[in-house]
Design a protein around this motif. Structure first.
Motif, short mmCIF file in Angstrom:
data_model
loop_
_atom_site.label_atom_id
_atom_site.label_comp_id
_atom_site.label_asym_id
_atom_site.label_seq_id
_atom_site.Cartn_x
_atom_site.Cartn_y
_atom_site.Cartn_z
N VAL A 58 -4.45 -34.24 -30.95
CA VAL A 58 -4.29 -34.33 -32.40
C VAL A 58 -5.21 -33.32 -33.11
CG1 VAL A 58 -5.97 -36.14 -33.04
CG2 VAL A 58 -3.75 -36.11 -34.14
N LEU A 63 -5.67 -46.18 -37.39
CA LEU A 63 -6.20 -44.97 -36.76
C LEU A 63 -7.57 -44.58 -37.30
CD1 LEU A 63 -2.83 -43.04 -36.65
CD2 LEU A 63 -4.13 -43.82 -34.68
N ARG A 100 -2.54 -41.38 -42.98
CA ARG A 100 -2.03 -42.12 -41.84
C ARG A 100 -2.46 -43.58 -41.94
NH1 ARG A 100 -5.94 -39.37 -37.19
NH2 ARG A 100 -7.90 -40.20 -37.98
N ARG A 144 0.95 -33.88 -42.95
CA ARG A 144 1.83 -34.03 -41.78
C ARG A 144 2.10 -35.48 -41.50
NH1 ARG A 144 -1.32 -37.37 -38.70
NH2 ARG A 144 -3.13 -36.44 -37.75
N GLU A 195 4.39 -36.65 -31.37
CA GLU A 195 3.22 -36.82 -30.51
C GLU A 195 3.63 -37.47 -29.18
OE1 GLU A 195 -0.31 -38.05 -32.75
OE2 GLU A 195 -0.38 -35.92 -33.24
N ALA A 209 2.92 -37.62 -37.92
CA ALA A 209 2.80 -37.34 -36.48
C ALA A 209 3.15 -38.56 -35.64
CB ALA A 209 1.37 -36.86 -36.19
N PRO A 210 4.41 -38.98 -35.66
CA PRO A 210 4.76 -40.20 -34.93
C PRO A 210 4.74 -40.03 -33.41
CG PRO A 210 6.76 -39.13 -35.75
CD PRO A 210 5.58 -38.36 -36.31
N SER A 211 4.35 -41.09 -32.73
CA SER A 211 4.50 -41.14 -31.27
C SER A 211 5.88 -41.73 -31.01
CB SER A 211 3.43 -42.06 -30.67
OG SER A 211 2.15 -41.61 -31.05
N TYR A 249 -5.01 -38.42 -26.70
CA TYR A 249 -4.61 -38.29 -28.09
C TYR A 249 -5.64 -37.56 -28.95
CZ TYR A 249 -4.73 -40.11 -32.90
OH TYR A 249 -4.87 -40.22 -34.25
N1 GLU Z 1 0.74 -40.39 -33.11
C1 GLU Z 1 -0.08 -41.35 -33.77
C2 GLU Z 1 0.67 -42.65 -33.94
O1 GLU Z 1 1.88 -42.62 -34.05
C3 GLU Z 1 -0.54 -40.91 -35.14
C4 GLU Z 1 -1.53 -39.83 -35.07
C5 GLU Z 1 -2.17 -39.50 -36.39
O2 GLU Z 1 -1.55 -39.67 -37.46
O3 GLU Z 1 -3.30 -39.02 -36.34
O4 GLU Z 1 0.05 -43.70 -33.97
#
Ligand code: GLU
Ligand code: ZN
Length: 303
Positions: A193, A211, A207, A17, A53, A19-21, A189
């Protein structure tokens, strides 16, 4: 001749996946993460899911989501299955919080940041201004009483924070009883997540390295919620000239996707960053052809 082959030849169970904020458009750093996770999924003949996200309501910009979707499509990074938005999934996070509460693993906290800092100072532990504070467990019951481990005491209407009652020694030292749901009602978060990665049956998380320090908390939450733990791969960050992570704060410029040539340039820059430099003489390719070549290069690089 038998047509039977191991299941993986028919397509694997890999589910990745991105998962952009939605705090701004994609820049080179976030494109590298999108591309790396997409390539890893495609190289494994897996699925690549997209999740917006926007759990942190006030910090999310609806316009940024539109831009990100547009940029991904222009780059040919097509996602599988249904796109999900964290802002629409609060009830799932509440259910997970209730589960932790009933297991005696979550408690409410009314401390202000100031109170937490004073308590830490009184203990003689100093903390830098921007460091995450290790919560000194002021509100944590000695033992979350059994009679309270009952849903009738589970009140989400009151504006208090919910914290995880950590049992793991190592995490107690490094992060402490972290917040699951903030006093303003937004879930944090880590909680969102973990619930969503499980809900989407994610098997592989690719990712940014920024993170990586969250992974231990997420694996811990997966454990106490009874979810499986996916594989994690953290990609090196794209840094600016000052050696800082590209972000909206450091004014990272949005990648340009106005035409295929600019889009390919952006993809190529992201690929260089991922170590797929051999692709640089493929400028005559269409985006689809380039992605195909990049998938091969990724597969070879990883073996
Ligand atoms: N939403 C997070 C971000 O954009 C990423 C979350 C993830 O990949 O676990 O920094
Ligand atoms: Zn408290």
């Amino acid at each position: 001749m038998s047509t039977l082959q191991p299941a993986t030849f028919f397509g694997s169970s890999y589910r990745g996946r991105f998962a952009p904020s939605p705090t701004g458009p994609l820049h080179l750093g976030s494109l590298a993460t999108a591309l790396g996770s997409w390539l890893d999924a495609r190289a494994h003949q897996g699925k690549w899911l997209l999740r917006i996200e926007d759990v942190d309501g006030p910090r999310s910009l609806p316009r940024a989501t539109t831009t990100i979707l547009h940029q991904l499509s222009a780059c040919g990074l097509q996602w599988d299955e249904e796109l999900i938005y964290q802002s629409q999934r609060t009830s799932y996070y509440e259910t997970a919080l209730l589960q932790l509460f009933q297991a005696g693993l979550a408690y409410t906290c009314t401390c202000s940041r100031q109170q937490i800092m004073s308590a830490l100072a009184a203990q003689g532990s100093h903390s830098e201004r921007h460091e995450e504070l290790i919560y000194p467990r002021i509100c944590r019951p000695i033992q979350i009483p059994h009679s309270l481990a009952n849903s009738e005491f589970f009140n989400l209407a009151s504006p208090v924070a919910w914290r995880l009652a950590l049992q793991a020694e190592e995490l107690k030292q490094s992060v402490g009883d972290f917040v699951l749901r903030r006093a303003d009602g937004f879930f944090n978060y880590q909680m969102a997540v973990v619930v969503d990665d499980a809900a989407q049956n994610i098997t592989h998380i690719v990712r940014g390295a920024d993170l990586a320090s969250n992974t231990a908390r997420q694996v811990y939450l997966q454990g106490v919620l009874g979810y499986p733990t996916p594989h994690y791969l953290h990609l090196p960050l794209v840094l600016d000239q000052r050696g800082e992570k590209l972000s909206k704060q450091t004014l990272a410029t949005a990648i340009a996707t106005e035409n295929p040539q600019l889009t390919l340039q952006a993809l190529q820059a992201a690929a260089n960053h991922l170590g797929l430099a051999n692709l640089s003489n493929h400028h005559h390719l269409t985006i689809a052809e380039w992605l195909h070549a990049a998938t091969h290069a990724w597969r070879e690089q990883k073996i």
